[in-house]
Design an enzyme around this catalytic site. Sequence first.
Site, PDB file in Angstrom:
ATOM      1  N   GLY A 188       0.817  -1.189  -0.064  1.00  0.00           N
ATOM      2  CA  GLY A 188      -0.020   0.027  -0.074  1.00  0.00           C
ATOM      3  C   GLY A 188       1.006   1.271   0.040  1.00  0.00           C
ATOM      4  N   TYR A 189       0.216   2.350   0.059  1.00  0.00           N
ATOM      5  CA  TYR A 189       0.910   3.778  -0.128  1.00  0.00           C
ATOM      6  C   TYR A 189       1.869   3.892   1.293  1.00  0.00           C
ATOM      7  CZ  TYR A 189      -2.248   4.979  -3.853  1.00  0.00           C
ATOM      8  OH  TYR A 189      -2.874   4.967  -4.908  1.00  0.00           O
ATOM      9  N   CYS A 198      -3.281  10.026  10.717  1.00  0.00           N
ATOM     10  CA  CYS A 198      -2.958  11.216  10.199  1.00  0.00           C
ATOM     11  C   CYS A 198      -3.556  12.717  10.577  1.00  0.00           C
ATOM     12  CB  CYS A 198      -2.945  11.270   8.738  1.00  0.00           C
ATOM     13  SG  CYS A 198      -4.553  10.860   7.793  1.00  0.00           S
ATOM     14  N   ASN A 228       0.356  13.225   4.975  1.00  0.00           N
ATOM     15  CA  ASN A 228      -0.480  12.169   5.468  1.00  0.00           C
ATOM     16  C   ASN A 228       0.342  10.604   5.617  1.00  0.00           C
ATOM     17  OD1 ASN A 228      -1.292  12.686   2.798  1.00  0.00           O
ATOM     18  ND2 ASN A 228      -2.451  10.582   3.169  1.00  0.00           N
TER      19      ASN A 228
END
Lengths: 341, 56
Positions: free
Chosen positions: A11-12, A147, A308
Amino acid sequence: MISIAIIGGAGYIGGELLRLLLGHPEAEVVAVSSTRLAGRRVDGDHPNLRGRTPLTYVEPGAVPEVDVMFFTGSGLDDVDGRAELRQRAKIVFDLSSDLRLGDPELFRFHYGREHPTPELLGTATPGLPELHREQLRVAELVSVPGCMATAATLALMPLARAGLIEPAVTVDGRVGSSGSGASAGEMNLHAERSGVLRLFAPLNHRHQAEISAFTGLEVKMTATGVDAVRGVQAVARTTAKPGTTEAAIRAAYRKAYADEPFVRVVAQKRGNYRLPEPKILLGSNYCEVGFAFDPDSGQLLAVGALDNLVKGGAGNAVQSLNIRMGWAEDTGLTFTGLHPM
Amino acid sequence: MSVQACPECAADVTFAAEPEMNSILECGECMGELEVVSVEPLIIAVAPEVEEDWGE
Ligand SMILES: [Zn+2]
């Protein structure tokens, strides 16, 4: 050198952890897991890492014993598997929301399900160095906050700690699309996402519980998805206690963050970036906090901004790791962001 | 080198060189424009706001 495994690297957040740790002189990433992409190269999924690593994804079951393990996703649907993985590491950093709340009731309210291992709630040290640095030095299980919770907490904490505001606070969180993860879905179609100002959580966003726990304030939170890939801006509306002065507010922020390597107080009289805005922070581990104050009405706006995926996630985790290992706190985190961009 | 408090935000403003009368400097914290209005003793004040004139 310490050995590191990332569980859920596709994922990111996983990509950002890899980017930061591949540039970290004390850390060696030895395994990155992905159930979906096992056997594939990690730089296929994270093209910015081409030429930086030959690693390929492995199944979680193939991850070896390591010094430090990072979890990027939830383990609530496989608590035995998660517990077994945790046994393979001396220190664990959990970037999911599994262990952020301390109370099973609050967890049920915000996540709409029973926590399958409520005995674990409250056992993790929050990965928020500005509030928990001393506990992080000896922590074995760290839970990195959300975040928007990090941005709002860092904006509000000096005011709460100095007793300058009334307890009731509303937070308006704005977040880019990477905050909702790398999985495909109709809502993430370009046609549906482009140009939005989407109030995806009009009331009671789940990060409000974290902000309340960190600051002791009574927080109500709204969250809006905006047309950006990265970035969080949290705007907190507060009421100053009678007699509060701008000088006292500034002094509270200055005192709270004078020695913090990654928090900058921004409340300027001139220029294009007078209050915190994520645009110039992207890719960096900085959080900017600031305020605007009307002494006549007592309105006091507190603002926090960050990337974030970095200070709101992977960067906060690496900063917490640096503290835990006794390394310089900015090791691997010295990128200062870009302007213009 | 001398240090004065910014009259706008109370942050420390450091003078690198000998301050000169009417010289302008910026506060690093609030970015306010400050003017030296006295050298002996050293006094700084918020500089008068110069409005940008777009209507010439
Ligand atoms: Zn100033």
